[in-house]
Design a protein around this motif. Structure first.
Motif, PDB file in Angstrom:
ATOM      1  N   PHE A 196     -48.218   1.078  16.175  1.00  0.00           N
ATOM      2  CA  PHE A 196     -46.818   1.507  16.246  1.00  0.00           C
ATOM      3  C   PHE A 196     -46.616   2.685  15.290  1.00  0.00           C
ATOM      4  N   ALA A 236     -49.952   0.453  23.701  1.00  0.00           N
ATOM      5  CA  ALA A 236     -50.045  -0.448  24.850  1.00  0.00           C
ATOM      6  C   ALA A 236     -51.505  -0.838  25.089  1.00  0.00           C
ATOM      7  N   ALA A 292     -52.537  -3.582  22.758  1.00  0.00           N
ATOM      8  CA  ALA A 292     -52.039  -4.860  23.262  1.00  0.00           C
ATOM      9  C   ALA A 292     -52.931  -5.375  24.380  1.00  0.00           C
ATOM     10  N   ARG A 293     -53.370  -4.477  25.259  1.00  0.00           N
ATOM     11  CA  ARG A 293     -54.193  -4.916  26.383  1.00  0.00           C
ATOM     12  C   ARG A 293     -55.574  -5.367  25.929  1.00  0.00           C
ATOM     13  N   ARG A 296     -48.527  -8.614  18.876  1.00  0.00           N
ATOM     14  CA  ARG A 296     -47.741  -8.858  17.687  1.00  0.00           C
ATOM     15  C   ARG A 296     -46.399  -9.501  18.013  1.00  0.00           C
ATOM     16  N   PHE A 340     -42.379  -9.754  16.045  1.00  0.00           N
ATOM     17  CA  PHE A 340     -41.590  -8.881  15.183  1.00  0.00           C
ATOM     18  C   PHE A 340     -40.824  -9.698  14.153  1.00  0.00           C
ATOM     19  N   ALA A 346     -37.881 -11.003  18.824  1.00  0.00           N
ATOM     20  CA  ALA A 346     -38.028  -9.980  19.847  1.00  0.00           C
ATOM     21  C   ALA A 346     -38.049 -10.628  21.216  1.00  0.00           C
ATOM     22  N   PHE A 387     -36.084 -10.408  25.281  1.00  0.00           N
ATOM     23  CA  PHE A 387     -35.304  -9.526  26.146  1.00  0.00           C
ATOM     24  C   PHE A 387     -33.967 -10.223  26.364  1.00  0.00           C
ATOM     25  N   ARG A 390     -47.999  -8.199  34.104  1.00  0.00           N
ATOM     26  CA  ARG A 390     -48.837  -7.015  34.052  1.00  0.00           C
ATOM     27  C   ARG A 390     -50.190  -7.189  34.740  1.00  0.00           C
ATOM     28  N   PRO A 448     -39.655  -1.758  21.980  1.00  0.00           N
ATOM     29  CA  PRO A 448     -40.868  -2.057  21.198  1.00  0.00           C
ATOM     30  C   PRO A 448     -41.572  -3.327  21.686  1.00  0.00           C
ATOM     31  N   ARG A 449     -40.755  -4.310  22.116  1.00  0.00           N
ATOM     32  CA  ARG A 449     -41.360  -5.548  22.588  1.00  0.00           C
ATOM     33  C   ARG A 449     -42.141  -5.303  23.885  1.00  0.00           C
ATOM     34  N   ALA A 450     -41.569  -4.521  24.789  1.00  0.00           N
ATOM     35  CA  ALA A 450     -42.272  -4.216  26.039  1.00  0.00           C
ATOM     36  C   ALA A 450     -43.593  -3.508  25.730  1.00  0.00           C
ATOM     37  N   LEU A 451     -43.541  -2.622  24.754  1.00  0.00           N
ATOM     38  CA  LEU A 451     -44.752  -1.899  24.342  1.00  0.00           C
ATOM     39  C   LEU A 451     -45.784  -2.876  23.797  1.00  0.00           C
ATOM     40  N   SER A 452     -45.317  -3.825  22.984  1.00  0.00           N
ATOM     41  CA  SER A 452     -46.253  -4.772  22.374  1.00  0.00           C
ATOM     42  C   SER A 452     -46.818  -5.746  23.409  1.00  0.00           C
ATOM     43  N   TYR A 491     -47.176  -2.674  27.931  1.00  0.00           N
ATOM     44  CA  TYR A 491     -46.647  -1.741  28.926  1.00  0.00           C
ATOM     45  C   TYR A 491     -46.542  -0.340  28.336  1.00  0.00           C
TER      46      TYR A 491
END
Lengths: 250, 314
Positions: free
Chosen positions: A55, A76, A79-80, A85, A87, A91, A93, A108, B191-195, B198
């Motif tokens: 980040f 990204a 992460a893959r 992580r 937060f 975190a 949605f 994904r 940031p969460r989507a990135l983590s 995506y």
């Protein structure tokens, strides 16, 4: 026999316009362990997390994950590869339901995430697995609740379920018990122990009893540098650590 | 009544209303509403679902209108090719502008899109084949698919209506697609989507390009309907107007932007007699709406319906 290292940092440095937030941190996290990163406020713990997950770009130094250099990978991509992580603030949605939150993480690998012409009904194939993950953190009754309406402790549990959906090799948890009441802390500790089975956890935590409970190895950061490392008992007796925490010379 | 049943009912009502429209109101007025409704819906895909406020969408609408005008008038190509060419140019513009603009967010994103739109405006004013201040006049409607002569307003209406339905369907499908789910996640917590792995920039870019393409389709249809392309289509007023329509009708609702477009076009049309006061009245309506119901017309109705029929939370 030396333990296998899953994550290693070499002399990691992060400078912000003249201020050195992370100063030459070298870490080794053993595969399958729970490793805690502790230290006073401003010690650079969250910055280390941001560097590990890309980040933030590191000023100098290297990050190796499973022996591969990920110092310059995209976030990204990190992460893959399996470093996921959480937060400091929960975190989720907020406008999505608990089920949809978890499903975003499961979606994904389907490889249809750019398919704007396909119906969302194709995502229902993931519902069973999503419900399983919700059940694993005790949220099966909340599957259709919009995340913003969940109490704080449950939001954190939902976040954990979402993270687990990726089946990460290395879990980075940033203060998982922050802002929680006593009962919730116990629940989350049990949850972390449960999910740590078969994977590696690197944890930033202020609550020292949680650290004592969970972590096999503890690294103490102060002013951006590693002050001490060892088991909880070792570091908690270290005079330098006591000084950094309490401010009294030992 | 369940939410999907209500949605189907709203759909059926809309389709029927659209079919009957040319016999209820002046067809050119109805076509104008359709074009701007499609434009606002395309804009809403970006604002309401990706959370990106573009202030340069007139560039896509206007550029497509001009391209369609030139292909039909100067080159004499068939109508559907003209429409496709306009849409294609808007798509390309969207790809270029989007790739640069999505590197920033918030007000900076809006300003970059505005800057690009001004660039397009300047080009349209300066280039020799756009008619400058006069615009492109007398664009022929031609024949749809080489068969159907688009000379009567009612025939033209149905041609535009079919194109509108296709575009509108694509937008609502994109919203309710796997892609739409990721987009919403990015809007909710980037940031969460990135983590979660995506590449958020790629998703935003696709949303931007889709939105630009469909705005282009709206612009091309508009050129066919009104038989002219004018500077007002590339002017930044147009970019502001689409924000207004979307907010009035309800940002982040499927039907909202169309309702907003209907309202704005109606106000402009039927208040034309009062002259320049129309701007003042539209402005007052806008302020009143934003103050009184922030969710927009459709957003408020939806909240009301959910409260009274479904018992869920708004």
């Amino acid at each position: 026999m030396p333990e296998e290292t899953i994550l290693e940092t070499r002399d990691l440095v992060k400078e912000f316009a003249g201020f050195v937030a992370v100063n030459g941190v070298s870490l080794r996290v053993a595969r399958g362990s729970i490793h805690a990163l502790i230290g006073p406020n401003g010690a650079g713990k969250t910055t280390v997390f941001n560097l590990l997950t890309r980040f933030l770009p590191a000023t100098r130094g290297a990050i190796l994950f499973n022996g591969e250099d990920v110092t310059h990978a995209r976030p990204a991509d990190v992460a893959r590869r399996g470093i996921v992580r959480s937060f400091q603030m929960s975190a989720v949605f907020p406008a999505l339901t608990a089920l949809e939150n978890v499903r975003i993480a499961l979606q994904r690998p389907l490889g249809t995430s750019f398919h704007f012409w396909r119906s969302e009904r194709t995502l229902q194939a993931l519902d069973a697995r999503a419900v399983e993950l919700l059940a694993a953190v005790g949220l099966e009754a909340d599957r259709d609740t919009v995340a913003v309406e969940l109490p704080y402790g449950r939001k954190r549990a939902l976040e954990l379920a979402t993270t687990l959906a990726l089946d990460p090799e290395l879990l980075l948890l940033d203060e998982p018990t922050q802002g929680m009441g006593h009962e919730d802390v116990g629940r989350v500790v049990a949850l972390i122990r449960h999910v740590a089975a078969g994977r590696t956890v690197l944890l930033v935590e202020h609550n020292l009893s949680v650290v004592q409970d969970l972590a096999r190895r503890v690294t103490v950061l102060a002013r951006g540098a590693v002050l001490a490392e060892g088991s909880y008992d070792e570091v908690s007796r270290d005079p330098a650590v006591l000084e950094a925490y309490i401010g009294a010379p030992a | 009544m369940s939410a999907p049943a209500l949605r189907r009912l709203a759909w059926a009502a809309m389709v029927l209303l659209g079919l009957a429209a040319p016999y209820l109101v002046y067809p050119v007025f109805a076509m104008n509403v359709l074009c701007l409704a499609l434009f606002a819906s395309a804009f809403n895909l970006l604002l309401g679902y990706a959370g990106l406020l573009s202030f340069g969408h007139a560039a896509f609408l206007g550029a497509a209108a001009y391209v369609t005008g030139i292909t039909l008038r100067t080159w004499g190509l068939p109508t559907e090719l003209g429409v496709l060419a306009g849409t294609a140019v808007a798509t390309l513009l969207g790809l270029v502008f989007g790739a640069l603009a999505i590197r920033r967010s918030g007000i900076y994103f809006a300003m970059i899109t505005l800057g690009f739109a001004q660039l397009v405006y300047f080009l349209v004013v300066q280039l020799p084949w756009t008619g400058g201040e006069d615009g492109l006049q007398g664009i022929p409607r031609g024949k749809a698919l080489g068969l159907l002569a688009l000379d009567g307003p009612v025939t033209t209406y149905y041609f535009v209506y079919v194109a509108f339905l296709a575009g509108f369907w694509l937008i609502q499908r994109a919203i309710h697609s796997p892609f739409g789910h990721v987009l919403r996640a990015i809007r909710e917590n980037e940031p969460r989507a990135l983590s979660l792995g995506y590449d958020v920039a790629h998703y935003k870019l696709l949303a931007f390009v889709l939105s630009a393409a469909l705005s282009g389709l709206a612009g091309s249809l508009k050129a066919v309907v009104l038989q002219f392309a004018s500077l007002s289509d590339v002017h930044w007023h147009r970019s502001g107007e689409v924000v207004l329509m979307t907010l009035l009708g309800g940002m982040g609702t499927v039907l909202g932007p169309s309702v907003g477009a209907l309202l704005v076009v109606t106000l402009e049309n039927y208040l034309a007699d009062v002259g320049s006061w129309v701007t003042v009245i539209t402005g007052a309506v806008f302020v009143a709406c934003v103050l009184a119901f922030r969710r927009g017309i459709v957003g408020e109705v939806r909240a009301l319906v959910r409260r009274s029929f479904i018992g869920g939370k708004p």
